[in-house]
Design a protein around this motif. Structure first.
Motif, PDB file in Angstrom:
ATOM      1  N   SER A 251      -6.526 -12.459   7.444  1.00 34.10           N
ATOM      2  CA  SER A 251      -7.731 -13.176   7.837  1.00 34.10           C
ATOM      3  C   SER A 251      -7.345 -14.579   8.283  1.00 34.10           C
ATOM      4  N   ASP A 252      -8.257 -15.234   8.929  1.00 32.31           N
ATOM      5  CA  ASP A 252      -8.004 -16.625   9.294  1.00 32.31           C
ATOM      6  C   ASP A 252      -9.330 -17.378   9.375  1.00 32.31           C
ATOM      7  N   ILE A 253      -9.221 -18.683   9.217  1.00 31.75           N
ATOM      8  CA  ILE A 253     -10.391 -19.558   9.322  1.00 31.75           C
ATOM      9  C   ILE A 253     -10.597 -19.926  10.786  1.00 31.75           C
ATOM     10  N   ILE A 254     -11.854 -20.021  11.201  1.00 34.01           N
ATOM     11  CA  ILE A 254     -12.146 -20.513  12.548  1.00 34.01           C
ATOM     12  C   ILE A 254     -12.531 -21.988  12.395  1.00 34.01           C
TER      13      ILE A 254
ATOM     14  N   LYS B 266     -15.873 -23.334  10.943  1.00 34.42           N
ATOM     15  CA  LYS B 266     -17.040 -22.791  11.631  1.00 34.42           C
ATOM     16  C   LYS B 266     -17.219 -21.294  11.398  1.00 34.42           C
ATOM     17  N   GLY B 267     -16.225 -20.652  10.806  1.00 38.50           N
ATOM     18  CA  GLY B 267     -16.362 -19.218  10.564  1.00 38.50           C
ATOM     19  C   GLY B 267     -15.054 -18.616  10.059  1.00 38.50           C
ATOM     20  N   TYR B 268     -15.071 -17.303   9.970  1.00 36.87           N
ATOM     21  CA  TYR B 268     -13.928 -16.580   9.401  1.00 36.87           C
ATOM     22  C   TYR B 268     -13.705 -15.284  10.186  1.00 36.87           C
ATOM     23  N   PHE B 269     -12.454 -14.896  10.312  1.00 40.84           N
ATOM     24  CA  PHE B 269     -12.122 -13.642  10.998  1.00 40.84           C
ATOM     25  C   PHE B 269     -11.319 -12.799  10.009  1.00 40.84           C
ATOM     26  N   LEU B 270     -11.761 -11.583   9.790  1.00 38.61           N
ATOM     27  CA  LEU B 270     -11.093 -10.699   8.822  1.00 38.61           C
ATOM     28  C   LEU B 270     -10.635  -9.436   9.527  1.00 38.61           C
TER      29      LEU B 270
ATOM     30  N   VAL C  43     -16.281 -10.638  11.869  1.00 36.49           N
ATOM     31  CA  VAL C  43     -16.432 -12.082  12.074  1.00 36.49           C
ATOM     32  C   VAL C  43     -17.598 -12.561  11.205  1.00 36.49           C
ATOM     33  N   LEU C  44     -17.344 -13.590  10.401  1.00 36.51           N
ATOM     34  CA  LEU C  44     -18.394 -14.188   9.567  1.00 36.51           C
ATOM     35  C   LEU C  44     -18.642 -15.611  10.050  1.00 36.51           C
ATOM     36  N   ASP C  45     -19.873 -16.079   9.920  1.00 38.95           N
ATOM     37  CA  ASP C  45     -20.119 -17.473  10.287  1.00 38.95           C
ATOM     38  C   ASP C  45     -19.777 -18.375   9.105  1.00 38.95           C
ATOM     39  N   GLU C  46     -20.072 -19.653   9.241  1.00 45.31           N
ATOM     40  CA  GLU C  46     -19.689 -20.626   8.216  1.00 45.31           C
ATOM     41  C   GLU C  46     -20.419 -20.394   6.896  1.00 45.31           C
TER      42      GLU C  46
END
Lengths: 454, 506
Positions: free
Chosen positions: B34-37, B45-49, B67-70
């Motif tokens: 995963s990584d932080i956006i 601003k969000g997250y990618f898993l 994709v998740l938002d903040e």
């Protein structure tokens, strides 16, 4: 990989119990709650809160009653194969454990007036339809969700939130009729048995073996197969809802009540996603700008999100196929069809219902508070308070919830009681409330708490 | 927020899959990475898993991304097919993902993960206007290939791995290209592509055929839609760095070199860039400097102080340079001329944040190389004329990792410093997050304290979040602007863990 991201697969659970502590603030609060529950009857409101001590006492009796009931029920569980029986026992014991836990948690209300009243409404339906009253039991849960369900053993549970949402006694009676319909048609029993059957069926065993033998694409095939079963099962549930509406209407007609009520109830359900009232920035200023408090614009601001489009439905899942209930419009059309658009019967009500309606908005706030839904309790209280700024009950409930929320801000636990912003499902008013309660300076919150305390 | 209207739900919830355990097991995936956006202001601003959902062929997997938002609300999900190296000798454990943001697009870098070592880089973009994910693409030997065919053969490594591609702020997609022209002749350049994957410009900085003794290695520093700032460090033919460093300023629209700035007195000093601020008409390069090293790298033990070089943005010409030595700060903390703080260790500079009023906030943490030890944190406020205005010390637990040794940049990369991150709240207001294990604790896992330093209007304020509980352990992480993410894991077996977004009180 960022370590913490592994945690995202676990979703936040709100509403956990607070660690018990008894600080001076807590003592003040306890006093406030006691005052709230006992003295408001004498205020202009004429509101009498449900006696929670009675509920605590009667839970012992309920626990014994249900333990005995489950014992008898479990003895009667039968299945074609031992594998199926084992699955049935597994499902029932899980459900029973959770039910007993709810009794333990004081989730059910025991009130000398309310419980007999609801039991009476159910008895009216059963008697008019020649069903043995002794086989049914009515319980009232303190939950604020607008909900009712049957447990499959003759118990119908009505949430307090349902009482708050119905406008007429007839609507409430129809909901009970619907639940009696589920029980009468043994829907829950059939559902659980169908799960046991499909789990042990030759087809599933064979297909599982086949998939296991595949070198590639096992996940996709297993998911597809499971999805097919689930869609089928959920289709069965939607059909059962229509059956419960249908037989519920038959039961309801025998009560000679207003036949428009089933339709209005379902229409209410259809519109339930739309908030009836909201809180604007002006409302917050009107409510809180006292004793020198000046609410800053930034208290209501929320950072702009990066994302423009939220995909409501997950990829590869047909959400409609996973619905447990048919669309309200379909159900309304069916009901109207059953009645040939002729709505006979006359509206009935009772003094008990009228009294209930006077109390239930306030009682619902107390229930929310007792369930530690402080954020929701405050939000709902503020919506009422802006129309009744002199209402002592509302002032008190705002005070005690604000104290809880202020403490949780300090201890970094507020997200247990107030959910995060949600641009997909929350209304603008709800997100504004979340911004406000998170952003307001603690010093301003202190002044507001003191204002409401006085 | 709203309580759900669940009217007439008639059954206990029965999870169908749970009853068909084998099938369910087969259909379940596992998390890969995963990584932080983050935006250009360092805010989340969000997250990618990324999850593995199925093996669909030899070394080929179907992956699910989410994709998740903040606020952790799901924005979208989808499925992609990716290769993952597997052989009788070694398997990649998963696929790693790294995300960068430019305007309305995410650049997703995928790579096979061999216990932290990454290989076979390839890329996709995700358009957040419509949540569409692109086909994979790579840049190999001066050519952008969409939907390339991989074979994952070690002998064909160069055709399975892309040159590095990244988003430059204000510019967009840029490739760091390594182009083999002839045998043993390589050209290096930065190549910018637009949103339609059309080549816009190329900045060529190294042609091995023309190289005599030394050549450039260039790293990206910062950019906006006007200028790109790079750090150029010269290297000998044998690959050894030498003390010849400069800053390059390129035009963002055409990639042409605007100007080159050789860091001053390199016979005496080595330089490291910590932060770079691009203003309306100025460029501020900030960092620390040390006694001269042959390699031009800053030696942890030879630090001398910190600097700011200010350039005219339009021309890239130096307009001002400011230095402050560690020694000159000794009145406010026991620091010697090489940045050694008595009984604590050497000063590592995490960030240098340029304020609208010309002040600079310096975030430092003391450390030792061997064994790796991290100690107290220091926040310095430097005036517009680079004088020390205040020192704010944050004492914390001394973390020691026995039998270890590493340079400061490696300690930073391993995440062993206690400084977590900072949040730019706007208008010169910042939150700095750090963790701190409680002293004399028997169970450190349950007694980790989290520190927050708030800076506003020239004032630093520290608060310690005492998240210690008797029946749970809590981990704090950076989150969206103004918030912390707390993960609380309870000892009680049946009690679900909580993941909470908590507003920081400041």
């Amino acid at each position: 990989m960022h370590h913490f991201m592994k945690l995202f697969i676990k979703k936040c659970i709100f509403g956990q119990k607070l660690h018990t502590f008894c600080s001076p603030t807590m003592k003040t609060l306890l006093t406030a709650v006691i005052l709230l529950c006992s003295t408001l009857a004498s205020a202009q409101l004429n509101f009498t809160a449900i006696d929670t001590t009675a509920s605590a006492t009667c839970k012992l009796g309920l626990e014994e009653e249900y333990k005995a009931k489950f014992k008898v029920f479990n003895k009667g569980v039968a299945a074609a194969t031992s594998a199926q029986k084992s699955i049935l026992k597994d499902i029932y014991s899980g459900a029973q454990e959770s039910f007993l836990e709810r009794i333990q948690n004081n989730d059910f209300i025991c009130d000398n007036e309310l419980n007999p009243y609801l039991q009476g409404l159910m008895a009216e339906i059963l008697t008019q339809n020649g069903i043995n009253v002794k086989e049914y039991r009515m319980l009232l849960s303190r939950e604020a969700d607008v909900n009712a369900y049957n447990t499959g053993d003759g118990t119908i549970v009505v949430h307090y939130g349902l009482l708050n949402s119905v406008d007429t006694e007839d609507e409430l009676v129809f909901v009970i009729c619907h639940e009696v319909g589920h029980q009468y048609l043994e829907h829950r029993k059939k559902w659980v048995e169908s799960i046991a059957q499909v789990s042990t069926s030759e087809e599933v065993i064979k297909k599982t073996r086949e998939i296991k033998k595949q070198k590639y694409g096992r996940g996709t095939q297993a998911t597809q197969f499971l999805k097919g079963i689930m869609y089928q099962k959920y289709s069965m549930r939607r059909q059962e809802e229509i059956e419960a509406d249908s037989i519920g209407l038959v039961f309801y007609k025998k009560t000679l009540r207003n036949q428009m009520a089933p339709v209005t109830m379902l229409e209410k359900l259809d519109k339930s996603d739309k908030e009836k009232d909201t809180l604007t920035v002006a409302d917050y200023r009107f409510i809180f700008e006292k004793n020198g408090v000046k609410l800053k614009d930034r208290y209501f601001e929320e950072d702009e999100t990066l994302f423009n489009q939220y995909d409501k439905t997950p990829q590869r899942i047909d959400v409609d196929s996973l619905k447990t209930h048919p669309d309200c419009t379909t159900r309304i059309a069916l009901l109207k069809g059953y009645l040939n658009n002729q709505f006979n019967g006359s509206p009935k009500t009772s003094s008990a219902f009228e009294k209930l309606k006077v109390n239930c908005a306030y009682q619902n706030l107390l229930n929310l508070y007792n369930a530690e839904e402080y954020g929701f309790a405050l939000y709902e209280a503020l919506k009422l308070y802006k129309h009744e700024p002199e209402n002592p009950f509302l002032k008190n409930i705002i005070y005690i919830t604000l104290v809880k929320l202020k403490d949780s801000r300090v201890s970094y636990t507020i997200n247990r009681y107030v959910p995060s912003h949600d641009k997909l499902t929350n209304s603008a008013s709800e997100n504004r409330f979340i911004s406000f309660i998170n952003n307001i300076k603690l010093s301003d919150l202190d002044i507001i708490v003191n204002t409401f305390k006085s | 927020m709203k309580l759900k209207f669940l009217f007439i739900l008639s059954f206990f919830v029965v999870t169908l899959q749970a009853q068909i355990a084998d099938l369910s097991k087969l259909s379940k995936g596992r998390m890969y990475s995963s990584d932080i956006i983050k935006d250009s202001k360092n805010n989340i601003k969000g997250y990618f898993l990324l999850f593995e959902s199925d093996k669909v062929g030899k070394e080929t997997y179907e992956l699910q991304y989410v994709v998740l938002d903040e606020n952790l609300t799901k924005v979208t999900d989808g499925y992609i097919t990716e290769m993952k190296f597997e052989s009788w000798l070694v398997d990649a454990q998963g696929v790693d993902v790294a995300v960068s943001l430019h305007k309305n697009k995410l650049l997703l870098r995928f790579a096979d993960d061999f216990q932290g070592q990454l290989a076979f880089h390839r890329y996709r973009t995700l358009d957040i206007k419509n949540n569409k994910i692109s086909d994979p693409f790579v840049f190999i030997n001066d050519s952008l290939k969409i939907n390339p065919v991989f074979d994952r053969k070690m002998s064909n490594m160069q055709n399975n791995q892309s040159d590095p591609i990244t988003y430059f702020d204000g510019v967009g997609l840029v490739v760091q290209s390594y182009k083999t022209v002839k045998k043993k002749i390589v050209k290096r350049s930065f190549v910018h592509y637009d949103d339609n994957m059309k080549r816009v410009w190329e900045y060529e900085y190294y042609d091995k055929a023309k190289v005599d003794k030394t050549y450039s290695t260039i790293d990206y520093v910062a950019s906006d839609d006007e200028v790109i700032v790079m750090f150029d460090h010269m290297v000998k033919k044998n690959g050894d760095y030498i003390n010849d460093v400069s800053a390059l300023f390129l035009n963002s629209d055409n990639g042409k070199l605007r100007s080159k700035f050789a860091f001053p007195e390199q016979d005496k000093y080595s330089y490291r860039i910590v932060d770079c601020k691009l203003g309306e008409d100025k460029i501020y390069i900030m960092g620390n400097y040390a006694e001269d090293q042959k390699s031009g790298l800053v030696n942890d033990h030879d630090g001398l102080g910190i600097y700011t070089f200010i350039f005219d943005k339009a021309t890239g010409k130096l307009s001002e340079k400011k230095f402050i030595t560690w020694e000159s700060m000794s009145a406010s903390l026991p620091i010697n001329k090489n940045g050694l703080v008595k009984k604590e260790g050497y000063m590592f500079v995490h960030n240098m944040l340029y304020q609208p009023n010309g002040k600079v906030i310096v975030v430092g943490e003391t450390f030792e190389n061997a064994p790796i030890t991290t100690n107290n944190m220091y926040f310095f406020e430097l005036s517009a004329d680079f004088k020390l205005e205040q020192t704010f010390e944050v004492s914390k637990f001394r973390n020691k990792f026995p039998q270890t040794s590493a340079y400061s940049r490696e300690i930073k990369n391993y995440g062993l410093f206690d400084f977590i991150d900072y949040q730019d709240l706007g208008d010169g207001e910042y939150l700095f997050l750090l963790n701190d294990n409680e002293k004399k604790s028997k169970n450190r896992k349950k007694s980790t304290l989290y520190g927050i330093v708030h800076y506003s209007d020239g004032k630093f304020e520290r608060q310690t979040l005492n998240l210690k509980t008797e029946n749970s352990s809590i981990h704090a992480m950076n989150a969206k602007k103004g918030y912390l993410m707390l993960y609380e894991n309870f000892d009680e077996r049946n009690k679900s863990s909580e993941l909470r977004l908590e507003k920081v009180n400041y």
